[in-house]
Scaffold this active site. Structure first.
Site, PDB file in Angstrom:
ATOM      1  N   HIS A  44       0.818  -1.220   0.000  1.00 15.37           N
ATOM      2  CA  HIS A  44       0.000   0.000   0.000  1.00 15.37           C
ATOM      3  C   HIS A  44       0.855   1.274   0.000  1.00 15.37           C
ATOM      4  O   HIS A  44       0.721   2.097  -0.916  1.00 15.37           O
ATOM      5  CB  HIS A  44      -0.998  -0.029   1.166  1.00 15.37           C
ATOM      6  N   HIS A  70       3.462   7.026   5.350  1.00 14.85           N
ATOM      7  CA  HIS A  70       2.234   7.703   5.774  1.00 14.85           C
ATOM      8  C   HIS A  70       1.394   6.949   6.808  1.00 14.85           C
ATOM      9  O   HIS A  70       0.629   7.565   7.535  1.00 14.85           O
ATOM     10  CB  HIS A  70       1.380   8.116   4.561  1.00 14.85           C
ATOM     11  N   ASP A  71       1.533   5.642   6.914  1.00 17.30           N
ATOM     12  CA  ASP A  71       0.757   4.893   7.897  1.00 17.30           C
ATOM     13  C   ASP A  71       1.577   4.423   9.100  1.00 17.30           C
ATOM     14  O   ASP A  71       1.059   3.725   9.968  1.00 17.30           O
ATOM     15  CB  ASP A  71       0.087   3.680   7.239  1.00 17.30           C
ATOM     16  N   GLU A  74       0.237   5.844  12.676  1.00 20.75           N
ATOM     17  CA  GLU A  74      -1.048   5.360  13.182  1.00 20.75           C
ATOM     18  C   GLU A  74      -1.172   3.842  13.204  1.00 20.75           C
ATOM     19  O   GLU A  74      -1.992   3.314  13.950  1.00 20.75           O
ATOM     20  CB  GLU A  74      -2.217   5.992  12.432  1.00 20.75           C
ATOM     21  N   ASP A  75      -0.360   3.136  12.444  1.00 23.18           N
ATOM     22  CA  ASP A  75      -0.543   1.684  12.338  1.00 23.18           C
ATOM     23  C   ASP A  75       0.635   0.842  12.824  1.00 23.18           C
ATOM     24  O   ASP A  75       0.599  -0.380  12.700  1.00 23.18           O
ATOM     25  CB  ASP A  75      -0.856   1.297  10.886  1.00 23.18           C
ATOM     26  N   ASP A 131      -3.325   8.418  -1.522  1.00 24.10           N
ATOM     27  CA  ASP A 131      -3.791   7.380  -0.606  1.00 24.10           C
ATOM     28  C   ASP A 131      -5.250   7.025  -0.908  1.00 24.10           C
ATOM     29  O   ASP A 131      -5.610   5.848  -1.007  1.00 24.10           O
ATOM     30  CB  ASP A 131      -3.638   7.873   0.836  1.00 24.10           C
TER      31      ASP A 131
END
Length: 190
Positions: A44, A70-71, A74-75, A131
């Site tokens: 992704h 980018h993630d 948060e992930d 995204d």
């Protein structure tokens, strides 16, 4: 001392991007997408960066690094200070802008994405557009495990509302998103 043909001892954009993708791959190594194939999650962020470089013509390495990362806030267990020390204030700032606060409810996070989209930096808007484009293309291909058709449609409507606040950033990406919304019957003028 000469490092040899084709070797740059002072660093390069390619080296920065490889270091960034390696960091992201390590952080996302145990994660999978929610599709029936359980695709490795790293596909992704790589895909988001590729949309920016290949389809939108983005060459700013900081934006491409932020897309790859980018993630992570948060992930994964990545902290903002870790991103700042590894990748600097510009990249970490963009990543921070596009990251949700996971301590909030899902509904509140979704509402805030719509609300904050208009106020993002141009760099963060590019990452968010790519995204959303990646995710919507993925949803066109296959529904995530456990998602009803209604949930998929609600995601398209919500994504349209986020994209409204990102408009004026990348005509190319916005046109591609509009095509997907039209195919899905989600009107951009609602």
């Amino acid at each position: 001392m000469d490092a040899g043909p084709g070797l740059d001892t002072h660093g390069s954009d390619a080296v920065l991007l490889l270091e960034t993708v390696n960091f992201a791959a390590e952080k996302h190594r145990t994660q999978r997408r929610k599709d029936p194939e359980a695709t490795p999650y790293i596909n992704h962020p790589i895909g988001v960066a590729r949309i920016l470089s290949h389809e939108a013509g983005v060459t700013d390495v900081s934006i491409l690094q932020a897309a790859l990362l980018h993630d992570t806030l948060e992930d994964t267990d990545t902290s903002l200070s870790e991103l700042q020390s590894r990748f600097g204030p510009v990249v970490s700032g963009i990543v921070s802008e596009v990251s949700d606060d996971k301590s909030l409810s899902k509904a509140e996070r979704k509402r805030l994405q719509v609300e904050h989209a208009l106020h993002c930096s141009p760099q963060a808007k590019l990452v968010k557009l790519a995204d959303k484009l990646y995710n919507l293309r993925d949803l066109q291909r296959v529904s995530p495990v456990g998602w009803s058709e209604q949930r998929v449609q609600e995601y398209f409507v919500w994504a349209r509302d986020v994209v409204k606040g990102l408009r004026g950033t990348s005509p190319v990406l916005e046109q591609k998103l509009d095509q997907i919304f039209t195919q899905r019957g989600v009107h951009t003028s609602d």
